[in-house]
Write a protein that holds these residues in place. Sequence first.
Motif, PDB file in Angstrom:
ATOM      1  N   ILE A 230       0.858  -1.200   0.000  1.00  0.00           N
ATOM      2  CA  ILE A 230       0.000   0.000   0.000  1.00  0.00           C
ATOM      3  C   ILE A 230       0.888   1.242   0.000  1.00  0.00           C
ATOM      4  O   ILE A 230       1.978   1.244   0.572  1.00  0.00           O
ATOM      5  N   LYS A 231       0.418   2.280  -0.663  1.00  0.00           N
ATOM      6  CA  LYS A 231       1.238   3.481  -0.768  1.00  0.00           C
ATOM      7  C   LYS A 231       0.913   4.414   0.403  1.00  0.00           C
ATOM      8  O   LYS A 231      -0.253   4.729   0.645  1.00  0.00           O
ATOM      9  N   VAL A 232       1.957   4.821   1.107  1.00  0.00           N
ATOM     10  CA  VAL A 232       1.755   5.746   2.232  1.00  0.00           C
ATOM     11  C   VAL A 232       2.030   7.161   1.726  1.00  0.00           C
ATOM     12  O   VAL A 232       3.078   7.433   1.159  1.00  0.00           O
ATOM     13  N   PHE A 233       1.071   8.046   1.902  1.00  0.00           N
ATOM     14  CA  PHE A 233       1.226   9.434   1.456  1.00  0.00           C
ATOM     15  C   PHE A 233       1.614  10.299   2.635  1.00  0.00           C
ATOM     16  O   PHE A 233       0.964  10.263   3.671  1.00  0.00           O
ATOM     17  N   LYS A 234       2.670  11.075   2.446  1.00  0.00           N
ATOM     18  CA  LYS A 234       3.078  11.985   3.517  1.00  0.00           C
ATOM     19  C   LYS A 234       2.258  13.253   3.388  1.00  0.00           C
ATOM     20  O   LYS A 234       2.144  13.794   2.290  1.00  0.00           O
ATOM     21  N   ILE A 235       1.686  13.702   4.464  1.00  0.00           N
ATOM     22  CA  ILE A 235       0.959  14.968   4.370  1.00  0.00           C
ATOM     23  C   ILE A 235       1.364  15.861   5.528  1.00  0.00           C
ATOM     24  O   ILE A 235       1.785  15.392   6.576  1.00  0.00           O
ATOM     25  N   SER A 236       1.200  17.168   5.308  1.00  0.00           N
ATOM     26  CA  SER A 236       1.607  18.059   6.384  1.00  0.00           C
ATOM     27  C   SER A 236       0.507  19.031   6.795  1.00  0.00           C
ATOM     28  O   SER A 236       0.688  19.813   7.704  1.00  0.00           O
ATOM     29  N   ASN A 237      -0.621  18.997   6.116  1.00  0.00           N
ATOM     30  CA  ASN A 237      -1.715  19.859   6.564  1.00  0.00           C
ATOM     31  C   ASN A 237      -3.063  19.286   6.129  1.00  0.00           C
ATOM     32  O   ASN A 237      -3.135  18.357   5.322  1.00  0.00           O
ATOM     33  N   ALA A 238      -4.133  19.873   6.695  1.00  0.00           N
ATOM     34  CA  ALA A 238      -5.477  19.339   6.474  1.00  0.00           C
ATOM     35  C   ALA A 238      -5.915  19.479   5.014  1.00  0.00           C
ATOM     36  O   ALA A 238      -6.694  18.670   4.517  1.00  0.00           O
ATOM     37  N   ASP A 239      -5.398  20.500   4.328  1.00  0.00           N
ATOM     38  CA  ASP A 239      -5.790  20.690   2.931  1.00  0.00           C
ATOM     39  C   ASP A 239      -5.353  19.528   2.057  1.00  0.00           C
ATOM     40  O   ASP A 239      -6.104  19.049   1.205  1.00  0.00           O
ATOM     41  N   GLU A 240      -4.114  19.095   2.308  1.00  0.00           N
ATOM     42  CA  GLU A 240      -3.612  17.952   1.531  1.00  0.00           C
ATOM     43  C   GLU A 240      -4.468  16.734   1.805  1.00  0.00           C
ATOM     44  O   GLU A 240      -4.787  15.954   0.911  1.00  0.00           O
ATOM     45  N   LEU A 241      -4.863  16.599   3.060  1.00  0.00           N
ATOM     46  CA  LEU A 241      -5.687  15.458   3.438  1.00  0.00           C
ATOM     47  C   LEU A 241      -7.018  15.495   2.707  1.00  0.00           C
ATOM     48  O   LEU A 241      -7.546  14.495   2.219  1.00  0.00           O
ATOM     49  N   PHE A 242      -7.548  16.718   2.627  1.00  0.00           N
ATOM     50  CA  PHE A 242      -8.831  16.929   1.991  1.00  0.00           C
ATOM     51  C   PHE A 242      -8.848  16.391   0.560  1.00  0.00           C
ATOM     52  O   PHE A 242      -9.739  15.665   0.143  1.00  0.00           O
ATOM     53  N   ASN A 243      -7.775  16.754  -0.161  1.00  0.00           N
ATOM     54  CA  ASN A 243      -7.677  16.308  -1.560  1.00  0.00           C
ATOM     55  C   ASN A 243      -7.571  14.794  -1.639  1.00  0.00           C
ATOM     56  O   ASN A 243      -8.210  14.155  -2.477  1.00  0.00           O
ATOM     57  N   LEU A 244      -6.774  14.233  -0.745  1.00  0.00           N
ATOM     58  CA  LEU A 244      -6.584  12.789  -0.789  1.00  0.00           C
ATOM     59  C   LEU A 244      -7.877  12.052  -0.438  1.00  0.00           C
ATOM     60  O   LEU A 244      -8.239  11.060  -1.073  1.00  0.00           O
ATOM     61  N   LEU A 245      -8.602  12.581   0.554  1.00  0.00           N
ATOM     62  CA  LEU A 245      -9.870  11.944   0.936  1.00  0.00           C
ATOM     63  C   LEU A 245     -10.853  11.979  -0.222  1.00  0.00           C
ATOM     64  O   LEU A 245     -11.540  11.004  -0.519  1.00  0.00           O
ATOM     65  N   GLU A 246     -10.882  13.141  -0.865  1.00  0.00           N
ATOM     66  CA  GLU A 246     -11.795  13.300  -1.991  1.00  0.00           C
ATOM     67  C   GLU A 246     -11.454  12.301  -3.089  1.00  0.00           C
ATOM     68  O   GLU A 246     -12.313  11.584  -3.603  1.00  0.00           O
TER      69      GLU A 246
END
Length: 761
Positions: A230-246
């Motif tokens: 599985i690919k682990v994505f590094k994120i540093s803020n909620a905005d990045e998370l938002f895009n990934l969740l979407e």
Amino acid sequence: MVKNKRDVKPLPRRASFSSKRAVLNQTITKVLSCPASSTSIKSNSSANIKVVVRVRPQSIKEEEGNNRIVVQVVNDDFLIFDPEEETQGFFFHGVQQKGRDLLKKVKKNMKFFFDKIFATDATNSDIFKGSTYPLISSVMDGYNCSVFAYGATGAGKTFTMTGTAENPGITYLTMTELFKQQEDLSTEWDFDLGITYLEVYNELVKDLLHPGPPLNLREDSNYGVIVAGIKVFKISNADELFNLLEQGNQNRTQHPTDANAESSRSHAVFQVYIKMTRKSTKEVRTAKLSMIDLAGSERGSVTGYGGARFTEGANINKSLLALGNCINSLADGQRHVPYRDSKLTRLLKDSLGGNCKTVMIANVSPSSLSFEDTYNTLKYATRAKKIKSNIHMNVAKVDLNIIHYVKMIDDLTNENKTLKQQLKEEVDKKEMLEKECERLKSEVEVSGFCADVNDEAFDKIKVLMQQQKEILERQFGLELNHDVTLLRSCLRSMKQKTDTEFCYITPIKNRIRDGLKSDLPILQSKENSLENVHKDEALIVNIDKQVDDILSEHPQHRQYVKMERMKLSLLKAKHVITLESKQSEALITEQKEKNELIEKMAGSLKYFYQLLQGHGVASSNITKQYQEISQSLLGRKHVTWGTLPDSGISSEASIAVSDVEEIQENKRKTEDEANQTFSMPSKPTKTPELYRVKGPNINFSRPVVRKMAVKNTNNKENVYRKPFDSTKTSSLTAKSVVNSGLKSAVTSRPKTIINHPRFKR
Ligand SMILES: Nc1ncnc2c1ncn2[C@@H]1O[C@H](COP(=O)(O)OP(=O)(O)OP(=O)(O)O)[C@@H](O)[C@H]1O
């Protein structure tokens, strides 16, 4: 009030999040500024799964059908399922009868208690505050945590986990709060954060953020079940998370059913891996936060679909049944829990019975239309309340035996004393050499010889002396370069070893042995260049002999040769001074770093002692050891206990250098000890076989979430490189090699030069 699925606002998995970002951010800010609920998850070593129930509002269909309300929320931890209706008496021909109306069904009137119950008017932010908000500080403390939404199809699981743009779900709210807390702690900690998002559909595990072929599950001794590849994505803020969740939600399998127009046909698992490194002590904490949106259970007759949809439903039901069986086994305390019955239960193994603080959100509909589903959900939720899990913090140093710290601090203190002593010797030697240099200089001046002789013998002597000078200069360059580099690299590698292994439990023997392997190439190169130096030395002796032979026949040139040799001695003296001062410089730096390290370790020792004390596991022996070491450091200079913010103690302590004999005695003892304890091979004949080292590392750059190594209570020992075969060893020992590296760099080379026959002249 919920209308039909099609009437309510679309869920974000299909909506464009970006366009609603602004509205959402405002909502989030509002939500997060509210005080947290009083619900708290205690950091016990054994904790029950917390179960909260959310009753969603009726849908339009349920409302229009004029169905009965079967869930009555009495207060925030108590509800009645299928409550008795108001008793109005049973009348027959206008006369109140004693018995009850036999045509009316008897109500179950069942009372259920949960950790928290949210009625139909609760918002997602209420759920967040009452369920996952308290988990966030646990995650920051190094506990694995998970939350999963359970319930029948259409009960509101996805609404709770993902939500809408106006009413964001708890995944987003939790992550936003996590980032907020991360920022608050950023002066003290470094963070590494990565996420994965996957679904289990028809018993296949798929990466939602990086679609591809189905993935396999694997067991890892430290992290339980992991998803290979599985690919682990590094994120540093909620905005990045938002895009990934979407992006992930777009990829999630979803089909309309009769029971739910936007039914999630898969179990979605969102996981966050956190690695925190304390800047001051390098303490490492790791934690995994899992947020799971289960697919809804359904009865075949309710879905009204056949074929593929039916298989889908059957798989969902199969995995939920397996989940129910696991819950039952765990609640009954059975030894065998059938986790392997489905992919879902294998994935949830950690969350249900492992090292994890878990919150289960049971979603139910209040309508009698979902009577059976609601009843089943409440029953399962009640069973789940009984599950106990053993939890512990994933802190790399918590289980460090305090005695290792004591030993390490002692070692460093002794080493520091030795270094100070060496430094003093170097300074003395330098002074002595400077005097010698002055003396030679004046001798040359006094001799005042001027060579104007012009014969063959003299020319030969001149050439030989010139050759000798060139060889010496080359030798000096080599020595200077080599010895200083060697010393630096020895010191650096010693420091690296101490620094990196500072935060793990490492038996000293193994640690030094490992370190030695990295020193071997340096020692090897030293050997090579020493060979060259020896060759040069032989050449010099040979030249000397030739000159002496000529002199025996032409004694008139003695004065010239004497002067030339004095010049060479002067050259050597200068070289030795340069060498000495470079080495002194390196030693001073080293000593400074050692002091800093001792200071750091003192802070860590105090912190971990307090941690153990806080957990009630500081035995009297540990306390005694701790007090002894703190006593021995207090009153000595340069050891400040206040390196950790909460250390409280700010007194300065010193590492005294008083007694040279005591230092030498200590060093001798340590060397003897090391000699007895182990030995190493004379040559690194082959690359030592590497074994897996368990340590709290998360390698986010790797495609597979491997060994997010955390110390496991069952698995306390680190695994190191394979020990050397003791039968093939030489008499070299850990200490002796490290010390000889140092010693030879610091003392042997200058001594060789001073004792050289040419230099003595
Ligand atoms: N608390 C709530 N407030 C308002 N609407 C809600 C609430 N809970 C659920 N809904 C609505 O009810 C419908 C069903 O909810 P949802 O899709 O979340 O159910 P689900 O449990 O995830 O179902 P499935 O398992 O089939 O995916 C959706 O239209 C959703 O918007």
